[in-house]
Every structure is written in structure tokens, then in C-alpha cells.
Design an enzyme around this catalytic site. Sequence first.
Site: not given
Ligand SMILES: NC(=O)c1ccc[n+]([C@@H]2O[C@H](COP(=O)([O-])OP(=O)(O)OC[C@H]3O[C@@H](n4cnc5c(N)ncnc54)[C@H](O)[C@@H]3O)[C@@H](O)[C@H]2O)c1
Length: 253
Positions: A160
Amino acid sequence: MSATSSVEFSGQVVVISGAATGIGKSSAQLIAARGAKIIALDFNKSALDELAKELNLAANQVHICDISDQGQINKTIATILKDHGTIDALINTAGIVGPSNTQFEDVNWPDFEKVLQVNLYGAIWLTQAVIPSMKAKKYGRIVHLASIAGKEGNPGLSPYNTSKAGMIGFVKGVAKEFAPHGVIINSLAPAVISTPMNANTSDETLKYMISRIPMGRVGQPEEVAEIVAFMASKACSFTTGFTFDASGGRATY
Ligand SMILES: NC(=O)c1ccc[n+]([C@@H]2O[C@H](COP(=O)([O-])OP(=O)(O)OC[C@H]3O[C@@H](n4cnc5c(N)ncnc54)[C@H](O)[C@@H]3O)[C@@H](O)[C@H]2O)c1
């Protein structure tokens, strides 16, 4: 928000990957409320259907698309351009954590590579797919969800960390290439946000990450969506190649 704010989207087409849950969903809700035609991409069909119902999206505003597959991305973006004529903003929030609380020496390569394919290659392929039409009309906004992990590195999360650091580097350089063409590209680095993504993150990793946040709490997806909306809007007009922060004070750079 005042009626004259440029953080609004009337007449704009905004594509959001990962729109089905978490940060993508909150961003879709907020940006739709600010007047955009949202095009929602995800591979979680049931959650995508729920969002489509909630936001009253037409069938051609909803696409099942796996962003780890370049062919699916190219086909989806071409269909969106044919159906809707333009893409004003791309917001890429689709992402996975992959192996967590796992020492680097114990990570197997297929698991490592999968995280790169989704988080890094997906971001690159989406950018490649939308750039030509944005460049042609001399306007575009691209927002990629990076992470504090890409700036600082979290132990036990090597795939990651690598994917998000790669994304930040990608954004820095490519933004400079397209700056003269009206296409603005930035990323956003949140710390821990309360979304389904953290459902499988180990308690130990979560505890470590919260202990590094001066505000002493996790962030909410609605708080992140406010920044995303700014980054995707006309109001974001003199910042490109930058990684915005949403870390409760963990990162002050
Ligand atoms: N939640 C956190 O703590 C956090 C922190 C830093 C960064 N992020 C980043 O923010 C972004 C959103 O994360 P989130 O927390 O909303 O997570 P989440 O899991 O709720 O949302 C991610 C979405 O991406 C979709 N997804 C995953 N792989 C996929 C693929 N191959 N093709 C199409 N769709 C796909 C999932 O179905 C989901 O709906 C991510 O890139 C994550 O790395 C999240």
C-alpha cells in the site's frame, strides 16, 4: 456555500471511480448536490445500485468497471465520452489496502502486485484515458486518492505504501506536463478515515495510525469529500501536482 462559489458543478460531468462506498460515495453525494452529472464507476454492483437509486442516476451514469484492467477502463471512458460528450473532472477513489500488519519479508508477490495494479496502474490508466479529451478542450480536473502511507510509510503495509508513494510521484510529474493545457492534476493524502476500507485493517495497525494523529480521532468521509470537491472544481485553479492533506494534523507538509 455562496451562490457565486466556484466549488459548484452545474453543467459539469464528473466521473468518480470507487463511487460505491466510503470517500467515493460521500464525494458523489456532495458533488451531485452541487449540480454535477455524476458518472459512478465501481466493481461492487450492489453498492453501486444503491448509490444509483439514491442519486437517481440513469443507466448510462453507472458503470461496472474494474480499474485493475486497462481494457475495461478504456472501454468505460470511451462509452462515457460518447454518451455524455465530455468529462470535466475525474475523481479516482477506487483502491484497496492489501496485506496489512504484514512484515515485508512475509508478503507474497501476487498480493503485492495486486495492490500496485489497482492503486497505481489503475490511477495511471484512468489518467491516460481521460487526458486527451481534457487537453483538447483545455479544461480538466483530475483528483487521485493517495494516502498518508505514501508520504510517511506505515509499517506492515509495504504494498500500500509503495502504491500510494508511486501515485504521488506520478501526479507531480504528469501535472507539470499538462499544466499549460488547462488540465489540473492533484492527489489527496488522508490519514485514517472511517470507511469500509478499514473493516479489515488490523486493530494494531489502526491503533498505531490513530496514535499518530494530533486530533486523536479518525476522519469522516464527508470531511474528505469537501476537499475532493474543491480539488475537482473550477475553484482549484492555481494548484497542480500537489498532494493535499486530510490527516488531522499528522502531516503538516
Ligand atoms: N479510509 C482510509 O482510511 C483511507 C486513508 C487514506 C487513503 N484512502 C484512500 O481513499 C480511497 C477510497 O477509500 P475508502 O476509504 O473510501 O475505501 P472503500 O473501500 O470504502 O472504497 C473503495 C471503493 O473502491 C472500489 N474498488 C476497489 N477496487 C476496485 C477496482 N479494482 N475497480 C473498481 N473499483 C474498485 C470498492 O468496491 C469501493 O467501493 C482509496 O484509494 C484509499 O486507498 C483511504
